[in-house]
Design an enzyme around this catalytic site. Structure first.
Site, PDB file in Angstrom:
ATOM      1  N   LYS A 158       0.893  -1.410  -0.036  1.00  0.00           N
ATOM      2  CA  LYS A 158       0.051   0.197  -0.042  1.00  0.00           C
ATOM      3  C   LYS A 158       0.952   1.190  -0.101  1.00  0.00           C
ATOM      4  O   LYS A 158       0.535   2.044  -0.535  1.00  0.00           O
ATOM      5  CB  LYS A 158      -1.023  -0.044   1.116  1.00  0.00           C
ATOM      6  CG  LYS A 158      -1.905  -1.277   1.428  1.00  0.00           C
ATOM      7  CD  LYS A 158      -2.885  -0.969   2.577  1.00  0.00           C
ATOM      8  CE  LYS A 158      -2.098  -1.151   3.872  1.00  0.00           C
ATOM      9  NZ  LYS A 158      -1.438  -2.395   4.268  1.00  0.00           N
ATOM     10  N   ARG A 209      -9.385   0.701   9.074  1.00  0.00           N
ATOM     11  CA  ARG A 209      -9.023  -0.823   9.276  1.00  0.00           C
ATOM     12  C   ARG A 209     -10.243  -1.382   9.978  1.00  0.00           C
ATOM     13  O   ARG A 209      -9.840  -2.547  10.550  1.00  0.00           O
ATOM     14  CB  ARG A 209      -7.731  -0.725  10.319  1.00  0.00           C
ATOM     15  CG  ARG A 209      -6.350  -0.923   9.352  1.00  0.00           C
ATOM     16  CD  ARG A 209      -5.255  -0.736  10.417  1.00  0.00           C
ATOM     17  NE  ARG A 209      -4.108  -1.659  10.008  1.00  0.00           N
ATOM     18  CZ  ARG A 209      -3.166  -0.746   9.349  1.00  0.00           C
ATOM     19  NH1 ARG A 209      -3.153   0.077   8.769  1.00  0.00           N
ATOM     20  NH2 ARG A 209      -1.940  -1.861   9.178  1.00  0.00           N
ATOM     21  N   ARG A 247      11.612  -6.372   4.548  1.00  0.00           N
ATOM     22  CA  ARG A 247      11.418  -4.926   4.968  1.00  0.00           C
ATOM     23  C   ARG A 247      11.973  -4.517   6.261  1.00  0.00           C
ATOM     24  O   ARG A 247      12.685  -3.555   6.552  1.00  0.00           O
ATOM     25  CB  ARG A 247      10.102  -4.581   4.986  1.00  0.00           C
ATOM     26  CG  ARG A 247       9.748  -3.085   5.012  1.00  0.00           C
ATOM     27  CD  ARG A 247       8.232  -2.774   4.697  1.00  0.00           C
ATOM     28  NE  ARG A 247       7.424  -2.824   5.758  1.00  0.00           N
ATOM     29  CZ  ARG A 247       6.299  -2.656   5.568  1.00  0.00           C
ATOM     30  NH1 ARG A 247       5.457  -2.131   4.620  1.00  0.00           N
ATOM     31  NH2 ARG A 247       5.175  -2.727   6.708  1.00  0.00           N
ATOM     32  N   ARG A 266      11.859  -0.527  11.443  1.00  0.00           N
ATOM     33  CA  ARG A 266      10.402  -0.766  12.231  1.00  0.00           C
ATOM     34  C   ARG A 266      10.570  -2.071  12.983  1.00  0.00           C
ATOM     35  O   ARG A 266      10.578  -3.210  12.605  1.00  0.00           O
ATOM     36  CB  ARG A 266       9.100  -0.824  11.160  1.00  0.00           C
ATOM     37  CG  ARG A 266       8.766   0.609  10.574  1.00  0.00           C
ATOM     38  CD  ARG A 266       7.714   0.379   9.739  1.00  0.00           C
ATOM     39  NE  ARG A 266       6.538  -0.280  10.214  1.00  0.00           N
ATOM     40  CZ  ARG A 266       5.469  -0.385   9.431  1.00  0.00           C
ATOM     41  NH1 ARG A 266       5.479   0.073   8.179  1.00  0.00           N
ATOM     42  NH2 ARG A 266       4.338  -1.030   9.838  1.00  0.00           N
ATOM     43  N   ARG A 318      -0.133  -9.521  13.096  1.00  0.00           N
ATOM     44  CA  ARG A 318      -0.700  -8.349  12.383  1.00  0.00           C
ATOM     45  C   ARG A 318      -1.604  -8.936  11.327  1.00  0.00           C
ATOM     46  O   ARG A 318      -2.551  -8.414  10.899  1.00  0.00           O
ATOM     47  CB  ARG A 318       0.423  -7.611  11.677  1.00  0.00           C
ATOM     48  CG  ARG A 318       1.003  -6.577  12.615  1.00  0.00           C
ATOM     49  CD  ARG A 318       2.444  -5.829  12.296  1.00  0.00           C
ATOM     50  NE  ARG A 318       2.358  -5.185  11.059  1.00  0.00           N
ATOM     51  CZ  ARG A 318       3.467  -5.023  10.479  1.00  0.00           C
ATOM     52  NH1 ARG A 318       4.821  -5.557  10.959  1.00  0.00           N
ATOM     53  NH2 ARG A 318       3.388  -4.481   9.396  1.00  0.00           N
TER      54      ARG A 318
END
Ligand code: ADP
Length: 197
Positions: A14, A89, A128, A134, A146
């Site tokens: 996204k 969400r 990532r 992160r 998640r």
């Protein structure tokens, strides 16, 4: 005027696609994940409340993210349109967004849903994590949580937007350019009346 919800599980791409689309259609890119990370970096009250929730891969309370979005809409009354990324969400967030947009004489033109299967998502997020810095990207259990939270609380939004005739599925597997092309062709083929507010 066009207001898009860019949708999909964590790792669907996204954020990457939002940057291209916002530029192409002169939209204001609103990523609740980015906004929350800024709050954390600045150690604001919201940052302090949400830091641990985000680290665990849980969702921040609806009232907090809705208020953040309301504030951004307020600050940009003359925008050409908005690109919502990572928001809504939950169903209450989607309902709140509809209500907020009515207030500004706008509406969601389409929900563009990037579809990617679970194993690919986990691989992308683990990758990532090696560069994003992160904390929620570097732990496999947090990543799986998640995705679980997405399946339970966020996936029902597909039905919400399907019922409104606004759900558009996009294959999220392929090169970044391929996926951008698919998204653009979907946006350009939206009926005029859905792009007018
Ligand atoms: P990703 O799509 O990779 O999960 P985001 O940057 O969109 O990343 O979100 C990171 C985290 O921020 C989420 O796991 C969640 O804790 C929090 N968050 C972001 N947007 C929302 C939202 N709309 N509602 C609740 N929590 C959110």
């Amino acid at each position: 005027m066009i207001n898009l919800v860019l949708f999909g599980p964590p790792g669907a791409g996204k954020g990457t696609q939002a940057t291209f689309l916002a530029k192409e259609y002169q939209l204001i890119h609103l990523s609740t994940g980015d906004i929350l990370r800024e709050e954390i970096a600045e150690n604001t009250e919201i940052g302090q409340i949400t830091r641990d929730i985000i680290c665990r891969g849980e969702l921040v309370p609806d009232e907090i993210v809705i208020e953040l979005i309301r504030h951004k809409l307020d600050k940009n009354p003359t925008a050409n349109g908005f690109l919502f990324d990572g928001f809504p969400r939950t169903v209450p967030q989607a309902e709140a967004l509809d209500t907020l947009l009515v207030h500004y004489g706008r509406s969601v033109s389409a929900m563009l849903s990037l579809e990617v299967e679970k194993e690919e998502l986990i691989n992308r997020l683990m990758n990532r994590g090696t560069t994003s810095g992160r904390s929620d990207d570097s732990n496999r259990l947090v990543i799986e949580n998640r995705i679980e939270v997405y399946n339970q609380k966020t996936a029902p939004l597909i039905h919400y937007y399907q019922s409104a005739g606004k759900y558009e599925a996009i294959n999220g597997i392929g090169s970044i350019d391929d996926i951008t092309r698919r998204l653009k062709s979907c946006i350009e083929s939206l009926p005029k009346n859905r792009k007018s507010r």
